[in-house]
Design an enzyme around this catalytic site. Structure first.
Site, PDB file in Angstrom:
ATOM      1  N   GLU A  60       0.849  -1.197   0.000  1.00  0.00           N
ATOM      2  CA  GLU A  60       0.000   0.000   0.000  1.00  0.00           C
ATOM      3  C   GLU A  60       0.884   1.246   0.000  1.00  0.00           C
ATOM      4  OE1 GLU A  60      -2.918   0.063   3.175  1.00  0.00           O
ATOM      5  OE2 GLU A  60      -3.867   1.862   2.369  1.00  0.00           O
ATOM      6  N   ASN A 207     -12.337  -1.363  -0.903  1.00  0.00           N
ATOM      7  CA  ASN A 207     -11.639  -1.909   0.257  1.00  0.00           C
ATOM      8  C   ASN A 207     -12.331  -1.420   1.529  1.00  0.00           C
ATOM      9  OD1 ASN A 207      -9.119  -2.897   1.830  1.00  0.00           O
ATOM     10  ND2 ASN A 207      -9.311  -0.746   2.453  1.00  0.00           N
ATOM     11  N   GLU A 208     -12.594  -2.341   2.425  1.00  0.00           N
ATOM     12  CA  GLU A 208     -13.214  -1.983   3.715  1.00  0.00           C
ATOM     13  C   GLU A 208     -14.294  -0.921   3.511  1.00  0.00           C
ATOM     14  OE1 GLU A 208     -10.312  -1.356   6.850  1.00  0.00           O
ATOM     15  OE2 GLU A 208      -9.621  -3.424   6.676  1.00  0.00           O
ATOM     16  N   TYR A 274      -6.962  -8.715  11.703  1.00  0.00           N
ATOM     17  CA  TYR A 274      -5.646  -8.380  12.267  1.00  0.00           C
ATOM     18  C   TYR A 274      -5.536  -8.933  13.681  1.00  0.00           C
ATOM     19  CZ  TYR A 274      -4.483  -5.315   8.383  1.00  0.00           C
ATOM     20  OH  TYR A 274      -4.170  -4.834   7.128  1.00  0.00           O
ATOM     21  N   GLU A 332      -6.225  -9.204   3.887  1.00  0.00           N
ATOM     22  CA  GLU A 332      -5.407  -8.502   4.897  1.00  0.00           C
ATOM     23  C   GLU A 332      -5.406  -9.339   6.165  1.00  0.00           C
ATOM     24  OE1 GLU A 332      -6.021  -4.271   5.535  1.00  0.00           O
ATOM     25  OE2 GLU A 332      -6.528  -3.982   3.423  1.00  0.00           O
ATOM     26  N   GLN A 381       1.967  -6.019   5.814  1.00  0.00           N
ATOM     27  CA  GLN A 381       2.163  -5.710   4.420  1.00  0.00           C
ATOM     28  C   GLN A 381       3.588  -6.089   4.034  1.00  0.00           C
ATOM     29  OE1 GLN A 381       0.987  -1.741   3.264  1.00  0.00           O
ATOM     30  NE2 GLN A 381      -0.993  -1.886   4.286  1.00  0.00           N
TER      31      GLN A 381
HETATM   32  O1  AHR Z   1      -3.079  -2.443   6.305  1.00  0.00           O
HETATM   33  C1  AHR Z   1      -3.360  -1.205   6.866  1.00  0.00           C
HETATM   34  C2  AHR Z   1      -4.835  -0.843   6.748  1.00  0.00           C
HETATM   35  O2  AHR Z   1      -5.596  -1.738   7.482  1.00  0.00           O
HETATM   36  C3  AHR Z   1      -5.420  -0.916   5.370  1.00  0.00           C
HETATM   37  O3  AHR Z   1      -5.192   0.226   4.627  1.00  0.00           O
HETATM   38  C4  AHR Z   1      -6.876  -1.064   5.648  1.00  0.00           C
HETATM   39  O4  AHR Z   1      -7.551  -1.774   4.634  1.00  0.00           O
HETATM   40  C5  AHR Z   1      -6.914  -1.783   6.979  1.00  0.00           C
HETATM   41  O5  AHR Z   1      -7.759  -1.175   7.872  1.00  0.00           O
END
Ligand code: AHR
Length: 528
Positions: A60, A207-208, A274, A332, A381
């Site tokens: 990103e 995205n999201e 995450y 992600e 990432q």
């Molecule tokens: O990976 C960092 C961020 O986490 C990304 O931009 C977003 O999609 C997520 O919230």
């Protein structure tokens, strides 16, 4: 003591019922003492193919991921090829990156691709509002990204702007990248130096969009997705694999609504999860390097939640799509800690320790297990951001413990999963238990069988005894990743503090594979 069944997906895509070990198959006299792990590797029971796309990555325009980590420009003293640093390319080639997602993340929904083509000195700048408010000069755009993919041998995965973009903008981008007709967009591409169209298979539509991508509600986004999808065209021989924005964590209302309204219009539904040691987005998430055993344990406990979340979303998807045509795309995942002290909080730069290597091994095994539904995963990432493969400091580059797991696990890419039934003790702390051992097995195209093992317990080496049936293995070799300390990591001063070594702790005696599995380790064995 837990019975865990790994790598059990049949070629037809059906999961076997949870097994009770048959008396004849019982791997060892029960009950096994607490430090013993037992199981059966059934080499004649093949499962699903472990798609190499489960080992995908994400890049990103965030912090120093693109700028410095990848792009240094043609005039940089850092050795580069057309502006892309050579050391990064060499390191990424070694882990066989199958697919790379770009340009975001949250950034994707504010990215206007036409700002990133043409002569660099003429490209307009913008403010990267999500990530530190820095000025983005667009010197890394479509051509540079495609060049990177070609240099590292990865397939591109493009996330288009739904939140602040237009359908026309997306349509023209797809035409620009993939059409060979004589059209305004292809003429523009040719004028910018690229005659042949690129192949772009993976297209993320937003995205999201439940958050930074527009704060939409599921039914609204589902209709927006249908509209964008209508105009996402296949040009020439290019065939798009269309990925709708999916849920975060265990939000099954989102996945249910998306599958209901748009399930027939998509090839994939994304999932983001995450691992935060504290489990909370507010306040401290915990340090990447300064942590105690409680934080080690809770991080692993939280990362294992993804198994449950994937199962929940898969069950929802099964309701709408019993033939499993739509893939769950975990685009992600990874650890998210406090940034390294003194660094820009908007840059999400964190160190990476042995704990992250264990997290990587556990997640990859979970993806193997769900390979009938999970078709791709992209760790967040690739460089200098979150659970990165690579860290750079100007001209210096180091690889992380997570990188080493990705490199060791390349043996599983596109290999056929093999059934492995495992009985493992728990690793328990403060009343919470997680399995001490996670394992997965596969057979590659050359017929070589690999077994990967993760010991989550930082204090206890474990004796693993696996009965190997369905093959006549003659020998075993192995590699191990471990260290003395839970927070061992590579730094620019000590770049090789954590790296894989030869593993001599496995032996074959008849049908029995015995492994002295070190505490807090990842081991990959090769059986021939
Ligand atoms: O990976 C960092 C961020 O986490 C990304 O931009 C977003 O999609 C997520 O919230």
């Amino acid at each position: 003591m837990k019975l865990v069944q790994h790598s059990i997906l049949l070629a037809a895509g059906l999961a076997l019922a949870a097994p009770a070990l048959l008396a004849a198959d019982a791997p060892a006299a029960a009950p096994a003492p607490d430090s013993r792990v037992s199981g059966v590797l059934r080499a004649d029971q093949p499962g699903a193919v472990i798609d190499r796309h489960l080992y995908g990555h994400f890049s990103e325009h965030l912090g120093r991921c693109i700028y410095e980590g990848i792009w240094v420009g043609e005039n940089s003293p850092i050795p580069n090829t057309r502006g892309i640093r050579n050391d990064t390319v060499a390191a990424l080639r070694a882990i066989k990156v199958p697919v790379l997602r770009w340009p975001g993340g949250c950034f994707a929904d504010e990215y206007h691709w036409k700002d990133g083509i043409g002569p660099r000195e003429k490209r307009p700048s913008m403010i990267n509002t999500h990530w530190g408010g820095v000025v983005e000069d667009n010197s890394f755009g479509t051509h540079e990204f495609m060049d990177l993919c070609e240099q590292i041998g990865a397939e591109p995965f493009i996330s288009v702007n739904v939140g602040s973009g237009t359908v026309q903008e997306m349509m023209e981008w797809i035409e620009y990248m993939t059409s060979d007709a004589d059209s305004p967009m292809t003429r523009l591409r040719k004028a910018n130096g690229r005659a042949e169209p690129w192949k772009v298979k993976y297209l993320g539509v937003g995205n999201e969009n439940w958050g930074c991508g527009g704060n939409m509600r599921p039914a609204f986004y589902a209709d927006v997705y249908r509209r964008y999808n209508t105009f996402a065209k296949n040009y020439g021989g290019n065939r798009l694999f269309r990925i709708a924005c999916g849920p975060s964590g265990d939000d099954t209302e989102w996945s249910d609504t998306l599958m209901d309204i748009a399930g027939r219009q998509m090839n994939g539904l994304s999932l983001h999860y995450y691992t935060l040691p504290t489990g909370s987005w507010s306040g401290s998430k915990g340090s990447a390097t300064q942590f105690d055993e409680a934080a080690w344990h809770t991080t692993l406990w939280r990362t294992l939640k993804i198994d449950e979340y994937i199962a929940k979303h898969s069950a929802v998807m099964d309701k709408h799509d019993p033939e499993k045509k739509v893939g769950l795309i975990v685009d992600e995942w990874g650890t998210w800690y406090d940034v390294e002290p003194g660094t820009n909080p908007g840059f999400l730069y964190q160190q990476n320790t042995l704990r992250d290597a264990i997290v990587a091994g556990l997640n990859l095994h979970i993806f193997h297990k769900h390979a009938d539904r999970v078709r791709m995963a992209n760790i967040a990432q690739i460089i200098n951001v979150l659970q990165a493969m690579i860290l750079t400091d100007k001209e210096k580059l180091i690889v992380t413990p997570t990188y080493h797991v990705f490199e060791m696990f390349t043996v599983h890419h596109d290999a056929t999963a093999l059934r492995l039934d495992l009985v493992t003790p728990d690793y328990t702390l403060d009343g919470k238990a997680i399995p001490a051992v996670s394992a997965s097995a596969s057979r590659d195209a050359a017929g070589v069988v690999h077994v990967s093992l993760v010991n989550t317990d930082p204090n206890r080496a474990l004796d693993v005894a696996l009965r190997v049936t369905g093959m006549a293995a003659k020998g075993v070799t192995g590699r191990v990743l471990t260290a003395d300390a839970m927070n061992a990591h590579n730094s620019f001063g000590a770049p090789q503090a954590v790296k894989p070594g030869v593993f001599n702790g496995a032996k074959l005696t008849g049908e029995t594979l015995s492994v002295a599995l070190p505490a807090k380790s990842v081991v990959v064995l090769e059986l021939k």
